[in-house]
Write a protein that holds these residues in place. Structure first.
Motif, short mmCIF file in Angstrom:
data_model
loop_
_atom_site.label_atom_id
_atom_site.label_comp_id
_atom_site.label_asym_id
_atom_site.label_seq_id
_atom_site.Cartn_x
_atom_site.Cartn_y
_atom_site.Cartn_z
N MET A 1 44.26 99.04 90.16
CA MET A 1 43.51 100.01 90.96
C MET A 1 42.05 99.57 91.07
O MET A 1 41.44 99.11 90.12
N THR A 2 41.49 99.74 92.23
CA THR A 2 40.11 99.35 92.48
C THR A 2 39.16 100.43 92.00
O THR A 2 39.36 101.61 92.26
N ASP A 3 38.11 100.02 91.29
CA ASP A 3 37.10 100.95 90.81
C ASP A 3 35.98 101.01 91.84
O ASP A 3 35.22 100.07 92.00
N LEU A 4 35.89 102.14 92.55
CA LEU A 4 34.88 102.30 93.59
C LEU A 4 33.72 103.17 93.11
O LEU A 4 33.20 103.99 93.83
N SER A 5 33.28 102.94 91.89
CA SER A 5 32.15 103.70 91.38
C SER A 5 30.84 103.01 91.75
O SER A 5 30.80 101.81 92.02
N ALA A 6 29.78 103.79 91.73
CA ALA A 6 28.46 103.27 92.10
C ALA A 6 28.02 102.14 91.19
O ALA A 6 27.26 101.27 91.61
N SER A 7 28.51 102.10 89.97
CA SER A 7 28.10 101.05 89.04
C SER A 7 28.64 99.68 89.43
O SER A 7 28.14 98.66 88.96
N ASN A 8 29.64 99.64 90.32
CA ASN A 8 30.23 98.37 90.75
C ASN A 8 29.71 97.88 92.10
O ASN A 8 30.23 96.93 92.66
N VAL A 9 28.68 98.53 92.61
CA VAL A 9 28.13 98.19 93.92
C VAL A 9 27.12 97.05 93.78
O VAL A 9 26.26 97.07 92.92
N LYS A 10 27.25 96.07 94.66
CA LYS A 10 26.27 94.99 94.76
C LYS A 10 25.64 95.09 96.15
O LYS A 10 26.34 94.97 97.16
N PHE A 11 24.35 95.35 96.21
CA PHE A 11 23.67 95.46 97.50
C PHE A 11 23.44 94.07 98.07
O PHE A 11 23.13 93.13 97.35
N THR A 12 23.62 93.95 99.38
CA THR A 12 23.47 92.68 100.07
C THR A 12 22.50 92.84 101.24
O THR A 12 22.09 93.95 101.56
N SER A 13 22.17 91.73 101.88
CA SER A 13 21.30 91.79 103.06
C SER A 13 21.69 90.73 104.09
O SER A 13 20.85 90.22 104.82
N ARG A 14 22.97 90.40 104.17
CA ARG A 14 23.42 89.36 105.09
C ARG A 14 23.15 89.72 106.55
O ARG A 14 22.70 88.88 107.33
N LEU A 15 23.45 90.97 106.94
CA LEU A 15 23.19 91.37 108.32
C LEU A 15 21.71 91.34 108.62
O LEU A 15 21.28 90.85 109.67
N LEU A 16 20.93 91.89 107.71
CA LEU A 16 19.48 91.92 107.89
C LEU A 16 18.92 90.52 108.05
O LEU A 16 18.11 90.26 108.94
N GLU A 17 19.37 89.60 107.23
CA GLU A 17 18.90 88.21 107.31
C GLU A 17 19.36 87.53 108.59
O GLU A 17 18.64 86.73 109.18
N ALA A 18 20.57 87.85 109.04
CA ALA A 18 21.12 87.18 110.23
C ALA A 18 20.61 87.78 111.55
O ALA A 18 20.39 87.05 112.51
N TYR A 19 20.41 89.11 111.57
CA TYR A 19 20.12 89.75 112.85
C TYR A 19 18.84 90.59 112.87
O TYR A 19 18.43 91.04 113.93
N GLY A 20 18.23 90.84 111.74
CA GLY A 20 17.05 91.70 111.69
C GLY A 20 17.44 93.15 111.45
O GLY A 20 18.61 93.47 111.26
N LEU A 21 16.47 94.03 111.46
CA LEU A 21 16.68 95.43 111.12
C LEU A 21 17.49 96.19 112.16
O LEU A 21 18.24 97.11 111.84
N LEU A 22 17.36 95.80 113.43
CA LEU A 22 18.07 96.49 114.50
C LEU A 22 19.20 95.62 115.04
O LEU A 22 19.04 94.42 115.23
N ILE A 23 20.34 96.28 115.29
CA ILE A 23 21.52 95.59 115.79
C ILE A 23 21.99 96.31 117.05
O ILE A 23 22.07 97.54 117.07
N GLU A 24 22.33 95.56 118.08
CA GLU A 24 22.91 96.13 119.28
C GLU A 24 24.42 95.97 119.22
O GLU A 24 24.93 94.86 119.05
#
Length: 102
Positions: free
Chosen positions: A1-24
């Motif tokens: 079973m997958t543990d979807l608790s907040a303690s297992n979250v890894k924040f990323t920024s791939r979209l931000l790095e690839a496209y900037g803050l705004l996306i169309e």
């Protein structure tokens, strides 16, 4: 079973790095909407983006999409087709953003 608790979250920024803050994004009717990246995070089931229309106030609804890699290895957004997966990710995002209650 997958543990979807907040303690297992890894924040990323791939979209931000690839496209900037705004996306169309273009919908099925070929209408373009500008979204602001609110959050990107990775859990066991995948990597997800939380987006908000750039024209709304912060309390308004957000869009939750899955981030996958296209053929060139660039991040691409896709709709989460599995209702259970979407619900799990939405609940996790709420847990990450709502004030802590005793």
């Amino acid at each position: 079973m997958t543990d979807l608790s907040a303690s297992n979250v890894k924040f990323t920024s791939r979209l931000l790095e690839a496209y900037g803050l705004l996306i169309e994004l273009t919908d099925e009717q070929n209408e373009v909407t500008v979204y602001r990246i609110v959050s990107e995070f990775q859990i066991d089931t995948g990597t997800y983006a939380v987006l908000q229309k750039d024209t709304v106030i912060p309390e308004d609804n957000v869009e939750i999409l899955k981030i996958i890699d296209d053929a060139d290895g660039q991040p691409e957004l896709v709709t989460i087709d599995d209702d259970d997966e979407w619900e799990d990710v939405a609940e996790l995002y709420d847990e990450l953003t709502l004030p802590f209650e005793d």
